[in-house]
Design a protein around this motif. Structure first.
Motif, PDB file in Angstrom:
ATOM      1  N   ASP A  33       1.183  -1.069  -0.035  1.00  0.00           N
ATOM      2  CA  ASP A  33       0.070  -0.044  -0.197  1.00  0.00           C
ATOM      3  C   ASP A  33       0.800   1.107   0.173  1.00  0.00           C
ATOM      4  O   ASP A  33       0.737   2.145  -0.542  1.00  0.00           O
TER       5      ASP A  33
ATOM      6  N   HIS B 117      -5.960   6.375   0.920  1.00  0.00           N
ATOM      7  CA  HIS B 117      -6.573   5.087   0.197  1.00  0.00           C
ATOM      8  C   HIS B 117      -6.684   5.588  -1.140  1.00  0.00           C
ATOM      9  O   HIS B 117      -6.583   4.822  -2.265  1.00  0.00           O
TER      10      HIS B 117
ATOM     11  N   VAL C 271      -3.443   5.597  -2.965  1.00  0.00           N
ATOM     12  CA  VAL C 271      -2.924   3.961  -3.157  1.00  0.00           C
ATOM     13  C   VAL C 271      -3.838   3.309  -4.201  1.00  0.00           C
ATOM     14  O   VAL C 271      -3.102   2.615  -5.195  1.00  0.00           O
TER      15      VAL C 271
END
Length: 110
Positions: A30, A69, A72
């Motif tokens: 990640d 996120h 990512v």
């Protein structure tokens, strides 16, 4: 002993930093995809353009979980495109037969 060997360059300390901010489910992959995505963001490249010409990139921690996120996911998707670019069909192009004429150069006119 030749051949491909995968090595993770994200340290355990960095992993712990990200996990303390965004939860224990954050992996080294990640973080890699976050960095990959961040380095391809036009806003990042513009903001740090002068620095990127003379030193290694600085990777800021994201301010919010949603930013982390989303970058990512973008980095993961971009990596997939970059690694598999030669395995997809090219975009269909249509060309008209005829003589090609370059656009007039108006920069020479007064």
């Amino acid at each position: 002993m030749f051949g491909y060997r995968r090595r993770k360059t994200i340290t355990s300390e960095v992993l712990l930093d990200y996990q303390s901010l965004f939860g224990n489910k954050v992996s080294k992959d990640d973080i890699f995809h976050y960095i990959y995505g961040l380095l391809h963001l036009p806003a990042y490249r513009e903001q740090f353009a002068a620095n990127l010409k003379k030193e290694l990139p600085r990777i800021p921690l994201p301010v919010a979980r949603v930013h982390f996120h989303s970058i990512v996911e973008a980095g993961r998707s971009l990596g997939t495109l970059h690694l598999g670019f030669d395995s997809i069909d090219p975009w269909p192009q249509e060309f008209e037969k005829g003589v090609w004429e370059p656009a007039p150069d108006h920069s020479l006119e007064d």
